[in-house]
Design a protein around this motif. Structure first.
Motif, PDB file in Angstrom:
ATOM      1  N   GLU A   1      20.395  28.614  -1.262  1.00  0.00           N
ATOM      2  CA  GLU A   1      19.971  27.319  -0.623  1.00  0.00           C
ATOM      3  C   GLU A   1      21.187  26.652   0.011  1.00  0.00           C
ATOM      4  O   GLU A   1      21.227  25.984   1.188  1.00  0.00           O
ATOM      5  N   ILE A   2      22.499  26.730  -0.459  1.00  0.00           N
ATOM      6  CA  ILE A   2      23.613  26.289   0.093  1.00  0.00           C
ATOM      7  C   ILE A   2      24.003  26.884   1.234  1.00  0.00           C
ATOM      8  O   ILE A   2      24.543  26.326   2.195  1.00  0.00           O
ATOM      9  N   GLN A   3      23.808  28.014   1.255  1.00  0.00           N
ATOM     10  CA  GLN A   3      24.165  28.880   2.295  1.00  0.00           C
ATOM     11  C   GLN A   3      23.191  28.705   3.277  1.00  0.00           C
ATOM     12  O   GLN A   3      23.813  28.685   4.738  1.00  0.00           O
TER      13      GLN A   3
ATOM     14  N   ARG B   1      27.840  19.531   1.221  1.00  0.00           N
ATOM     15  CA  ARG B   1      29.055  19.281   0.237  1.00  0.00           C
ATOM     16  C   ARG B   1      28.340  18.548  -1.032  1.00  0.00           C
ATOM     17  O   ARG B   1      28.852  19.053  -2.066  1.00  0.00           O
ATOM     18  N   GLU B   2      27.551  17.499  -0.922  1.00  0.00           N
ATOM     19  CA  GLU B   2      27.234  16.957  -2.014  1.00  0.00           C
ATOM     20  C   GLU B   2      26.201  17.817  -2.782  1.00  0.00           C
ATOM     21  O   GLU B   2      26.214  17.677  -4.182  1.00  0.00           O
ATOM     22  N   TYR B   3      25.262  18.532  -1.887  1.00  0.00           N
ATOM     23  CA  TYR B   3      24.241  19.272  -2.721  1.00  0.00           C
ATOM     24  C   TYR B   3      25.278  20.456  -3.421  1.00  0.00           C
ATOM     25  O   TYR B   3      24.930  20.820  -4.602  1.00  0.00           O
TER      26      TYR B   3
ATOM     27  N   LYS C   1      19.676  34.213 -11.915  1.00  0.00           N
ATOM     28  CA  LYS C   1      18.708  33.918 -10.883  1.00  0.00           C
ATOM     29  C   LYS C   1      18.690  32.430 -10.468  1.00  0.00           C
ATOM     30  O   LYS C   1      18.562  32.209  -9.018  1.00  0.00           O
ATOM     31  N   PHE C   2      18.994  31.403 -11.208  1.00  0.00           N
ATOM     32  CA  PHE C   2      18.929  30.073 -10.822  1.00  0.00           C
ATOM     33  C   PHE C   2      20.395  29.892  -9.762  1.00  0.00           C
ATOM     34  O   PHE C   2      20.295  29.263  -9.135  1.00  0.00           O
ATOM     35  N   SER C   3      21.429  30.651 -10.197  1.00  0.00           N
ATOM     36  CA  SER C   3      22.735  30.418  -9.627  1.00  0.00           C
ATOM     37  C   SER C   3      22.728  31.264  -8.153  1.00  0.00           C
ATOM     38  O   SER C   3      23.040  30.455  -7.272  1.00  0.00           O
ATOM     39  N   ASP C   4      21.698  32.500  -8.080  1.00  0.00           N
ATOM     40  CA  ASP C   4      21.422  33.073  -6.761  1.00  0.00           C
ATOM     41  C   ASP C   4      20.820  32.234  -5.821  1.00  0.00           C
ATOM     42  O   ASP C   4      20.896  32.091  -4.540  1.00  0.00           O
TER      43      ASP C   4
END
Length: 205
Positions: free
Chosen positions: A56-58, A98-100, A48-51
């Protein structure tokens, strides 16, 4: 040349003897963890955290894509100063994304830290149970069949997975009988908890 060959032969003999003198066994770590409810719960929470982080990155890259398309559509109407400002804004957004991404999925990033927090305490239980099995069964080495260490062939008589599961209080479902083929020796039936160590049938080496 003869001396070198003799030394190599002697080294090979010593290594072979050393390995043959050790009592080895293996377990299927992946199989054990699939039977642990706490591990499955922790893995689901980690997913869940990964998704959430991946989304957020997407979203950040989707915003960058919109800015780039808008800039291309309006480029002919912009002054040089406005172009530089727009390009700088896009570059800043890309760097931020990129940093995030590195902060989350990079080396020892937030996902790695979250995995340590959720998964490591559970896998530590398996390692401790494995240590107890090694002491009880007098093993010198216990390998993980599911790891990157490739095992071309393994005689089921050396499989201590069920012993580790018993140490963890997990119910076994005759894993070895399911994975073995006719004509291949399988480990002897596991002793009852009330049996003494001297009466157990130990795997042959």
């Amino acid at each position: 040349m003869k001396t070198r060959r003799l030394l190599l032969l002697l080294q090979f003999v010593l290594v072979t003897y050393s390995l043959s003198a050790q009592k080895l066994g293996y377990i299927d770590m992946e199989y054990v963890t699939t039977k642990m409810p706490d591990y499955q719960k922790a893995q689901a929470e980690l997913d869940k955290f990964s998704d959430r982080w991946a989304k957020e990155i997407q979203d950040k890259y989707s915003e960058i894509d919109k800015l780039q398309r808008l800039y291309q559509a309006e480029e002919v109407l912009l002054t040089d100063e406005m172009k530089r400002k727009r390009q700088q804004e896009i570059n800043d957004k890309e760097r931020e994304a990129r940093e995030y991404n590195n902060k989350i999925f990079g080396f020892e990033g937030l996902l790695f830290q979250k995995k340590k927090e959720l998964i490591k305490p559970i896998t530590d239980q398996v390692y401790k149970a494995s240590e107890r099995v090694c002491r009880q069964r007098r093993l010198d080495m216990l390998l993980d069949k599911s790891s990157d260490f490739v095992i071309i062939y393994s005689n089921p008589v050396h499989d201590y997975t069920d012993y580790v599961m018993e140490e963890l209080g997990l119910v076994t479902d005759t894993k070895n009988n399911k994975t073995s083929t006719p004509g291949v020796n399988t480990p002897a039936a596991k002793p009852n908890a009330t049996d003494t160590p001297n009466k157990t049938t130990k795997p042959k080496q």
